[in-house]
Design an enzyme around this catalytic site. Sequence first.
Site, PDB file in Angstrom:
ATOM      1  N   SER A 150     -10.688   0.403   3.847  1.00  0.00           N
ATOM      2  CA  SER A 150      -9.873   0.194   5.051  1.00  0.00           C
ATOM      3  C   SER A 150      -9.287   1.528   5.497  1.00  0.00           C
ATOM      4  CB  SER A 150      -8.725  -0.763   4.763  1.00  0.00           C
ATOM      5  OG  SER A 150      -9.227  -1.957   4.231  1.00  0.00           O
ATOM      6  N   GLU A 180      -4.332   4.465   6.397  1.00  0.00           N
ATOM      7  CA  GLU A 180      -4.120   4.268   4.962  1.00  0.00           C
ATOM      8  C   GLU A 180      -4.755   5.438   4.183  1.00  0.00           C
ATOM      9  OE1 GLU A 180      -4.916   0.251   3.259  1.00  0.00           O
ATOM     10  OE2 GLU A 180      -6.207   1.325   1.875  1.00  0.00           O
ATOM     11  N   ARG A 230       0.834  -1.211   0.000  1.00  0.00           N
ATOM     12  CA  ARG A 230       0.000   0.000   0.000  1.00  0.00           C
ATOM     13  C   ARG A 230       0.868   1.261   0.000  1.00  0.00           C
ATOM     14  NH1 ARG A 230      -2.719  -3.883  -0.567  1.00  0.00           N
ATOM     15  NH2 ARG A 230      -4.602  -4.460   0.589  1.00  0.00           N
TER      16      ARG A 230
HETATM   17  P1  FAD Z   1      -8.621   9.577  -4.352  1.00  0.00           P
HETATM   18  O1  FAD Z   1      -9.285   9.164  -3.103  1.00  0.00           O
HETATM   19  O2  FAD Z   1      -9.276  10.617  -5.161  1.00  0.00           O
HETATM   20  O3  FAD Z   1      -7.121  10.057  -4.023  1.00  0.00           O
HETATM   21  C1  FAD Z   1      -6.319   9.279  -3.165  1.00  0.00           C
HETATM   22  C2  FAD Z   1      -4.921   9.907  -3.118  1.00  0.00           C
HETATM   23  O4  FAD Z   1      -4.306   9.798  -4.393  1.00  0.00           O
HETATM   24  C3  FAD Z   1      -4.948  11.419  -2.795  1.00  0.00           C
HETATM   25  O5  FAD Z   1      -3.769  11.716  -2.081  1.00  0.00           O
HETATM   26  C4  FAD Z   1      -4.879  12.069  -4.186  1.00  0.00           C
HETATM   27  O6  FAD Z   1      -4.302  13.349  -4.180  1.00  0.00           O
HETATM   28  C5  FAD Z   1      -4.002  11.086  -4.941  1.00  0.00           C
HETATM   29  N1  FAD Z   1      -4.323  11.029  -6.363  1.00  0.00           N
HETATM   30  C6  FAD Z   1      -5.480  10.571  -6.921  1.00  0.00           C
HETATM   31  N2  FAD Z   1      -5.384  10.619  -8.268  1.00  0.00           N
HETATM   32  C7  FAD Z   1      -4.165  11.130  -8.541  1.00  0.00           C
HETATM   33  C8  FAD Z   1      -3.464  11.459  -9.760  1.00  0.00           C
HETATM   34  N3  FAD Z   1      -4.036  11.259 -10.959  1.00  0.00           N
HETATM   35  N4  FAD Z   1      -2.219  11.970  -9.674  1.00  0.00           N
HETATM   36  C9  FAD Z   1      -1.635  12.198  -8.475  1.00  0.00           C
HETATM   37  N5  FAD Z   1      -2.238  11.937  -7.295  1.00  0.00           N
HETATM   38  C10 FAD Z   1      -3.484  11.407  -7.342  1.00  0.00           C
HETATM   39  N6  FAD Z   1      -7.822   0.075  -1.830  1.00  0.00           N
HETATM   40  C11 FAD Z   1      -7.071  -1.028  -2.045  1.00  0.00           C
HETATM   41  O7  FAD Z   1      -5.853  -0.938  -2.222  1.00  0.00           O
HETATM   42  N7  FAD Z   1      -7.639  -2.269  -2.067  1.00  0.00           N
HETATM   43  C12 FAD Z   1      -8.959  -2.462  -1.897  1.00  0.00           C
HETATM   44  O8  FAD Z   1      -9.429  -3.577  -1.941  1.00  0.00           O
HETATM   45  C13 FAD Z   1      -9.777  -1.314  -1.646  1.00  0.00           C
HETATM   46  N8  FAD Z   1     -11.094  -1.456  -1.420  1.00  0.00           N
HETATM   47  C14 FAD Z   1     -11.850  -0.353  -1.146  1.00  0.00           C
HETATM   48  C15 FAD Z   1     -13.217  -0.532  -0.901  1.00  0.00           C
HETATM   49  C16 FAD Z   1     -14.032   0.549  -0.639  1.00  0.00           C
HETATM   50  C17 FAD Z   1     -15.486   0.338  -0.372  1.00  0.00           C
HETATM   51  C18 FAD Z   1     -13.474   1.854  -0.670  1.00  0.00           C
HETATM   52  C19 FAD Z   1     -14.347   3.055  -0.454  1.00  0.00           C
HETATM   53  C20 FAD Z   1     -12.122   2.046  -0.905  1.00  0.00           C
HETATM   54  C21 FAD Z   1     -11.292   0.933  -1.148  1.00  0.00           C
HETATM   55  N9  FAD Z   1      -9.916   1.071  -1.384  1.00  0.00           N
HETATM   56  C22 FAD Z   1      -9.151  -0.041  -1.630  1.00  0.00           C
HETATM   57  C23 FAD Z   1      -9.285   2.389  -1.349  1.00  0.00           C
HETATM   58  C24 FAD Z   1      -9.385   3.162  -2.704  1.00  0.00           C
HETATM   59  O9  FAD Z   1     -10.395   2.640  -3.500  1.00  0.00           O
HETATM   60  C25 FAD Z   1      -8.071   3.135  -3.478  1.00  0.00           C
HETATM   61  O10 FAD Z   1      -7.028   3.678  -2.723  1.00  0.00           O
HETATM   62  C26 FAD Z   1      -8.182   3.900  -4.803  1.00  0.00           C
HETATM   63  O11 FAD Z   1      -7.015   3.694  -5.587  1.00  0.00           O
HETATM   64  C27 FAD Z   1      -8.382   5.404  -4.624  1.00  0.00           C
HETATM   65  O12 FAD Z   1      -8.685   5.954  -5.886  1.00  0.00           O
HETATM   66  P2  FAD Z   1      -9.357   7.382  -6.026  1.00  0.00           P
HETATM   67  O13 FAD Z   1      -9.338   7.739  -7.479  1.00  0.00           O
HETATM   68  O14 FAD Z   1     -10.656   7.402  -5.377  1.00  0.00           O
HETATM   69  O15 FAD Z   1      -8.300   8.298  -5.246  1.00  0.00           O
HETATM   70  P1  NAP Z   2     -10.151 -10.696   4.837  1.00  0.00           P
HETATM   71  O1  NAP Z   2     -10.147 -11.603   3.656  1.00  0.00           O
HETATM   72  O2  NAP Z   2     -11.205 -10.832   5.874  1.00  0.00           O
HETATM   73  O3  NAP Z   2      -8.734 -10.746   5.556  1.00  0.00           O
HETATM   74  C1  NAP Z   2      -8.434  -9.878   6.644  1.00  0.00           C
HETATM   75  C2  NAP Z   2      -7.019  -9.385   6.493  1.00  0.00           C
HETATM   76  O4  NAP Z   2      -6.140 -10.494   6.593  1.00  0.00           O
HETATM   77  C3  NAP Z   2      -6.810  -8.736   5.162  1.00  0.00           C
HETATM   78  O5  NAP Z   2      -6.601  -7.384   5.392  1.00  0.00           O
HETATM   79  C4  NAP Z   2      -5.620  -9.453   4.544  1.00  0.00           C
HETATM   80  O6  NAP Z   2      -4.495  -8.624   4.303  1.00  0.00           O
HETATM   81  C5  NAP Z   2      -5.213 -10.501   5.525  1.00  0.00           C
HETATM   82  N1  NAP Z   2      -5.254 -11.802   4.825  1.00  0.00           N
HETATM   83  C6  NAP Z   2      -6.310 -12.634   4.712  1.00  0.00           C
HETATM   84  N2  NAP Z   2      -5.959 -13.752   4.037  1.00  0.00           N
HETATM   85  C7  NAP Z   2      -4.657 -13.611   3.712  1.00  0.00           C
HETATM   86  C8  NAP Z   2      -3.728 -14.414   3.011  1.00  0.00           C
HETATM   87  N3  NAP Z   2      -4.065 -15.605   2.532  1.00  0.00           N
HETATM   88  N4  NAP Z   2      -2.472 -13.949   2.848  1.00  0.00           N
HETATM   89  C9  NAP Z   2      -2.123 -12.757   3.328  1.00  0.00           C
HETATM   90  N5  NAP Z   2      -2.973 -11.926   3.995  1.00  0.00           N
HETATM   91  C10 NAP Z   2      -4.210 -12.354   4.191  1.00  0.00           C
HETATM   92  O7  NAP Z   2     -10.166  -9.176   4.299  1.00  0.00           O
HETATM   93  P2  NAP Z   2     -11.332  -8.304   3.715  1.00  0.00           P
HETATM   94  O8  NAP Z   2     -11.517  -7.130   4.569  1.00  0.00           O
HETATM   95  O9  NAP Z   2     -12.518  -9.133   3.350  1.00  0.00           O
HETATM   96  O10 NAP Z   2     -10.647  -7.795   2.367  1.00  0.00           O
HETATM   97  C11 NAP Z   2     -10.374  -8.690   1.336  1.00  0.00           C
HETATM   98  C12 NAP Z   2      -9.286  -8.097   0.457  1.00  0.00           C
HETATM   99  O11 NAP Z   2      -9.716  -6.837  -0.064  1.00  0.00           O
HETATM  100  C13 NAP Z   2      -7.985  -7.828   1.204  1.00  0.00           C
HETATM  101  O12 NAP Z   2      -6.911  -8.120   0.348  1.00  0.00           O
HETATM  102  C14 NAP Z   2      -8.056  -6.361   1.521  1.00  0.00           C
HETATM  103  O13 NAP Z   2      -6.759  -5.756   1.560  1.00  0.00           O
HETATM  104  C15 NAP Z   2      -8.850  -5.805   0.339  1.00  0.00           C
HETATM  105  N6  NAP Z   2      -9.588  -4.616   0.754  1.00  0.00           N
HETATM  106  C16 NAP Z   2      -8.902  -3.461   0.868  1.00  0.00           C
HETATM  107  C17 NAP Z   2      -9.554  -2.302   1.251  1.00  0.00           C
HETATM  108  C18 NAP Z   2      -8.808  -0.990   1.316  1.00  0.00           C
HETATM  109  O14 NAP Z   2      -9.449   0.035   1.419  1.00  0.00           O
HETATM  110  N7  NAP Z   2      -7.509  -1.006   1.271  1.00  0.00           N
HETATM  111  C19 NAP Z   2     -10.908  -2.328   1.517  1.00  0.00           C
HETATM  112  C20 NAP Z   2     -11.564  -3.537   1.422  1.00  0.00           C
HETATM  113  C21 NAP Z   2     -10.907  -4.686   1.035  1.00  0.00           C
HETATM  114  P3  NAP Z   2      -4.311  -7.728   2.978  1.00  0.00           P
HETATM  115  O15 NAP Z   2      -5.152  -6.536   3.227  1.00  0.00           O
HETATM  116  O16 NAP Z   2      -2.867  -7.433   3.011  1.00  0.00           O
HETATM  117  O17 NAP Z   2      -4.732  -8.508   1.778  1.00  0.00           O
END
Ligand code: FAD
Ligand code: NAP
Length: 337
Positions: free
Chosen positions: A237, A333, A163
């Site tokens: 998250s 995050e 991340r």
């Molecule tokens: P924004 O929220 O608009 O911006 C985020 C940051 O990036 C800010 O600092 C902004 O300035 C910068 N930024 C955005 N676009 C640019 C650009 N073009 N150039 C320079 N800087 C920029 N993330 C995960 O990694 N895994 C997941 O599974 C995941 N699941 C999610 C589920 C839900 C329900 C939600 C709400 C979020 C989730 N996220 C997840 C987080 C999010 O979706 C990601 O981080 C996504 O990449 C953000 O994109 P955005 O366009 O909305 O960015």
């Molecule tokens: P989950 O499957 O319930 O697991 C809980 C946490 O344990 C996750 O955060 C994941 O880490 C870790 N995990 C589970 N199984 C794993 C494996 N086999 N190996 C390594 N790490 C493991 O999680 P969840 O909330 O339903 O989310 C599912 C996936 O979507 C995850 O990968 C999560 O990162 C992603 N997600 C991200 C966001 C976001 O905003 N960043 C939001 C929703 C979901 P990791 O997060 O490192 O995978």
Amino acid sequence: MQILQNISLKAYNTFGMDVHADYYTAITQPEQLAAITADASLPAKRFVLGGGSNVLLTQSLHGLVLHNKIKGIEKIKEDDEHIWVSVGAGEVWHDFVMYAIANHWAGIENLALIPGTVGAAPIQNIGAYGVEVKDAIDCVTGWHWDMKQLLPFYNDECAFGYRDSIFKHQLKDKVFITSVTFRLNKKPKYNTSYGAIEQELQKMGVTEPTIAAIADAVIAIRSSKLPNPREIGNAGSFFKNPTIPATQYETLKETFPTIPSYPAGEETVKVPAGWLIEQCGWKGFRAGDVGVHEKQALVLVNYGNATGGAVWDLSDNIVKTVHDKFHITLEREVQVW
Ligand code: FAD
Ligand code: NAP
């Protein structure tokens, strides 16, 4: 290019925070960025906004919000194994995932249904279900505000981590990402071992996986577990999963025998932040319009009219209680503005 003033950003962030921006414009072409750089009448402070799904807005934004709307998908080249495709940074991430699947291009199917734009994907190296976007990125192109030019940042220059990337550190606020070139696979390597994917595929009656079936499974799991921002404000998250020394983990295990962990490097392990938060009693917590989601303790939510400040205060309390109980400091995050 139309510069608007005193614009509410409520519709432009998935937390649904109703804060105003002094100045706002939509960016549809990279050329507009040169014009903005040259225009001394515009505020020097700039905020780049994509889908607003990873930001917490705690106050009015005194500066110029640049809303990324740069579109376009272009095939660059291909060989027997791979295809290179350049994608406008303002394309919706999930739409691009579906486009790749429709074209039988593999590598990002596990990242289906992540909200936001293509341009934000490299910023935190989006990841889910055992896949990180860094493994599909060839090059990120962006407008460098100080160098006043479009520059390529090749994969090995992006310092991708869990991340994390260079765009959150040395290049923070220095680059507007305009496009991302992906290298996708013509011959899929399926990644189904993570979490409930196998189970979901079985439930769907799938015996031979395909990239479309994996994406469908991921979409089904995500839809059942995560709050839809259209219904409840959230930014996914709120905290990263902490990585701690294996020795600290062993000590914690003596007091908390069920504490989960996943391997992360040679002498470190990853502990799910959601579990730590749940153990502190926060899951399902609600005070007014701010809360911790009832199904996923890692997700902080806005039930209606919560302020960014209230979400921040809740996150602060969570950090404190987790630290008091486990001696682990959670890192946010979500980007806080
Ligand atoms: P924004 O929220 O608009 O911006 C985020 C940051 O990036 C800010 O600092 C902004 O300035 C910068 N930024 C955005 N676009 C640019 C650009 N073009 N150039 C320079 N800087 C920029 N993330 C995960 O990694 N895994 C997941 O599974 C995941 N699941 C999610 C589920 C839900 C329900 C939600 C709400 C979020 C989730 N996220 C997840 C987080 C999010 O979706 C990601 O981080 C996504 O990449 C953000 O994109 P955005 O366009 O909305 O960015
Ligand atoms: P989950 O499957 O319930 O697991 C809980 C946490 O344990 C996750 O955060 C994941 O880490 C870790 N995990 C589970 N199984 C794993 C494996 N086999 N190996 C390594 N790490 C493991 O999680 P969840 O909330 O339903 O989310 C599912 C996936 O979507 C995850 O990968 C999560 O990162 C992603 N997600 C991200 C966001 C976001 O905003 N960043 C939001 C929703 C979901 P990791 O997060 O490192 O995978």
